[in-house]
Design a protein around this motif. Sequence first.
Motif, short mmCIF file in Angstrom:
data_model
loop_
_atom_site.label_atom_id
_atom_site.label_comp_id
_atom_site.label_asym_id
_atom_site.label_seq_id
_atom_site.Cartn_x
_atom_site.Cartn_y
_atom_site.Cartn_z
N THR A 197 39.74 38.32 33.57
CA THR A 197 39.01 38.88 34.70
C THR A 197 38.24 40.11 34.21
N THR A 198 37.31 40.54 35.04
CA THR A 198 36.48 41.67 34.63
C THR A 198 37.25 42.99 34.72
N TYR A 207 35.50 41.84 42.24
CA TYR A 207 36.07 40.64 41.64
C TYR A 207 37.31 40.13 42.36
N ASN A 259 36.85 34.86 34.79
CA ASN A 259 35.71 34.68 33.88
C ASN A 259 35.94 33.51 32.95
N GLU A 264 31.35 48.61 41.81
CA GLU A 264 32.40 48.63 40.79
C GLU A 264 33.27 49.87 40.88
#
Lengths: 314, 314, 314, 314
Positions: C40-41, D14, C22, D304
Amino acid sequence: MEYGMYYLEQVTPYEAISRRMNKVLASGRTRFQDYFIFETTAFGKVLVLDKDVQSTEKDEYIYHETLVHPAMLAHPEPKSVFIVGGGEGATLREVLKYKTVERAVMCDIDDELVEMAKTLLPEWHQGAFDDPRATVITEDARGWLETHPDTYDVILIDLNDPVGEENPARLLFTVEFYELVKRRLNPGGVVAMQAGMLLLTHHHQHPVTHRTVREVFRHTRSYHNYIPGFFLNFGFILASDAFDPAAFSEGTLETRIRERGLGLRHLNASFIEAMFVLPKDLLEAIQRETMVSTDALPFYLTEEGEARQAPYQP
Amino acid sequence: MEYGMYYLEQVTPYEAISRRMNKVLASGRTRFQDYFIFETTAFGKVLVLDKDVQSTEKDEYIYHETLVHPAMLAHPEPKSVFIVGGGEGATLREVLKYKTVERAVMCDIDDELVEMAKTLLPEWHQGAFDDPRATVITEDARGWLETHPDTYDVILIDLNDPVGEENPARLLFTVEFYELVKRRLNPGGVVAMQAGMLLLTHHHQHPVTHRTVREVFRHTRSYHNYIPGFFLNFGFILASDAFDPAAFSEGTLETRIRERGLGLRHLNASFIEAMFVLPKDLLEAIQRETMVSTDALPFYLTEEGEARQAPYQP
Amino acid sequence: MEYGMYYLEQVTPYEAISRRMNKVLASGRTRFQDYFIFETTAFGKVLVLDKDVQSTEKDEYIYHETLVHPAMLAHPEPKSVFIVGGGEGATLREVLKYKTVERAVMCDIDDELVEMAKTLLPEWHQGAFDDPRATVITEDARGWLETHPDTYDVILIDLNDPVGEENPARLLFTVEFYELVKRRLNPGGVVAMQAGMLLLTHHHQHPVTHRTVREVFRHTRSYHNYIPGFFLNFGFILASDAFDPAAFSEGTLETRIRERGLGLRHLNASFIEAMFVLPKDLLEAIQRETMVSTDALPFYLTEEGEARQAPYQP
Amino acid sequence: MEYGMYYLEQVTPYEAISRRMNKVLASGRTRFQDYFIFETTAFGKVLVLDKDVQSTEKDEYIYHETLVHPAMLAHPEPKSVFIVGGGEGATLREVLKYKTVERAVMCDIDDELVEMAKTLLPEWHQGAFDDPRATVITEDARGWLETHPDTYDVILIDLNDPVGEENPARLLFTVEFYELVKRRLNPGGVVAMQAGMLLLTHHHQHPVTHRTVREVFRHTRSYHNYIPGFFLNFGFILASDAFDPAAFSEGTLETRIRERGLGLRHLNASFIEAMFVLPKDLLEAIQRETMVSTDALPFYLTEEGEARQAPYQP
């Protein structure tokens, strides 16, 4: 990038292209190179040899028209043609569109590749291998030209860049090789070759090849075209001792294209002429170039696209 | 691909480019778009907006010379210029090279981007923002042109493709917008615009834009150039009511380039003329195109590069 | 994979992980290694040194609890601790949770990394560097231990795998180094170390390290845990001359965890014991191993994870 | 990453894994799912269904031993076994190692996949399909169990996670389905199932499944193991009404493994017991979970890894 299969190709040492593969038709290694043949959505079948995309089904007409027709149209009546490389048969196919052609000899060292192309790549050759005017030789082109004194009206050279010091193709980019090619041309003959990508950071293949060819031929002309399937602008060279192959007199090109019934899809007379016009920065790079590749010191490209000269140790 | 940081860009829905990043200078989101600014080995700094590479330090001169100079050179004495988009300031920089220019107005909606460019992208603007002849407006270009009746000798449009039905930029690609642009041209004025990638499978942005512009201007001419940093061939359009902007009389271009002291790096007179020569397949795609984008039915591009018309719901 | 920034890590020579970044907080090179710190997420901040992910914000507690607590809990009253490596400070942080600890010395050769961690990685050290009981030394750990005769109750070794023949860390994986470590342990002391990924094809780091440690210590025990941020199962080793560090008497672990007030998030008594139970194939690989790494013939890992012995030429 | 062919798998939204493919053996789509079978250097053949790697030749023994043997060893004398899913035949193979087994019924909806496995994946089934004790049914498992009142000693469920609201497999993760499974168990019967990755950010599949199974069975036990070919730690569940399937009396497991002559490669008695010991954070996540998946409100996973309940609209 969705889940699935991809082909990864390094375009520069820092930039790479991933292509989504719908289906893999073949992958493996011949005696000479790795090969991959796969299907994609936008470009149809794609042929990769070693690390480079060679050709895609949907845009190969652009590449092969660009390689073949400027030379063939520059010649008033091409009867005999010799092709160095071109294993998938599309260069041969374009050459055989000329009714004046009586003999087309294609010489590609990789016999396994040629056999595979016959079966798996019909969209490229479209039966050209079966034309009675065509002869296919699977030997080293330089060795074959040295031992066979036949001469030709047009010689077309379709080789990969000599990347890497170990690359045996280095001896197909030297003054001595181009002199051999010249000896195998008939009077009034012309040679065309693919001559490297024209990328900001990769100008060296083209200028060095141009500079080397110019040592041998009285007239050496660069031209260029964008090849969508490569995502790259490519350079080509046309050379002749007899005449300036890019100086067509008014209307000649148009007439020849029409009379010879070529059914061109990408090229027309004005676009062929425009391909010979180079941008200023490229012109300057060619003019600045001093490296001449010889058998004693053949050049090779680094991964960065720089040209270096060193003896070739097979 | 070595370990490290990469920027991934989808060039088509099936082909993607990875660029090795040496350093990330900025990343985030303005009110309008995602931005990424990073350093690479071969292309220097790279500016990405949303999903597309906009410009690279090492080859931006190619893109900006191509966008700016054909229009500026077509005009006998450009004094006022309006730029739609162009937030990093390089279009402005090229425009200000003309000593005849008294007023250059750049209108880019993204004020945060313009501020960032001033600090992080000096290689692009090279101080152009400080030129007393320059005015920067950070508003919606269409709204601003509608409410400001000033007129210009040259208008340059540098917008991203209208990809996606939700894209607000769709209303900057319609007959009505081009009519507004025409009303803001002085007599004898000329407009130039970036007009989409020219990729085998992505021909639709260019033909539709060409067809739409042709509804409005008497003379509409496409030209093209390879932009190395995009790995793509790009289309551009020059249009004018006053004269055919691609029909330079013998020697005019050469004289103007010399007299105006532009210090061009990529373009010269003959290459500018050659850029206006299109290959047969592209010419035919343009001729075949029937879609005209209007405010009632503005077109947009799908990810596949197909053009569709539908009302725009903001 | 959406457009944007990614970090690419080769996990094996054939499998690689891409992580969406990100934001990039830092990237560059210290005197010793490349570093990358990004957000990062799912894993929060990620620290990469050279080619390997070292730690992620969201799961570093798993790695550091696994490295630190089995050794610290095995010791009846750890007062002094020496840490080899561990530059980001989380190992130190876990050690300082023990109120019995009077002195914790961390020795990481990379002073620039340690400085960066202080500023950019507060989630790791959480102020541990400011604890009056902590000492940070930025020198070569082997050299420092050789010249400083202080001894410790617990020594924790947190080093990257010695991949590559040129790797200077090879001399931190030899019998002689472990003998030095043993000389720096107090009577009743215990050593713990990270000891390589446990991947099907990469078993060699762990068995060779186990075999080498066993040359030096009377009791050598392997244990393992899955580290989510690495997507890998990792091996660790606990060794002691005084007692079997994995043979806790009934209830001891539970009591010590409770009494010492550690606030563990991932470990509990029964899971610590379970980590020492190895699957059959790994047990057999360890038993089969015969390679003992010495200063004369220190081992190194190939990219494939094979272990080779050869003299080290600095 | 070298030039060549890769398989890209998104492990989280991700993080993605690229696997180098040496050869592609099959790719396409059955009526139910996309499939890819390819060869890799480190993991041998790899089977991918839709977006997830299902199994690799070199480590499938770890996955299948982990799924099959805890349940089979928990049962004093398993004679009849029902397998939900498991199309490549390795679960069946492990089941048939038990000489007490008289009848093993495998039910996988995807007949095309089963046929392909017979030809292309002999390393998995190793002839299991030809065992006279084996029956293969290619129908929807829930429908088949509903209409066939036969009962079994052991039922093994090997299904992919129900990712996405449209996923028809959602109805195989509900209280009602587990009640059906329970009705098809003989007295003293036991069920085992694969129950989701155990990744920091993806804990929800496992806790929800555990919580749902616990509604139906008196004894519900989670266990876990690292599957190298997935680069992930995976959760499994063992459930029974008759007895606690993880509470083996001293020596029982060891004796049964020896007496039944199973030739286990990865598991041994102590490692099986250790697999049932969970880390503190996972234990807490399971205890905290309140979601119970039912036919009226079956749960599904978002990309997710979050669990949501909503009616299923086929």
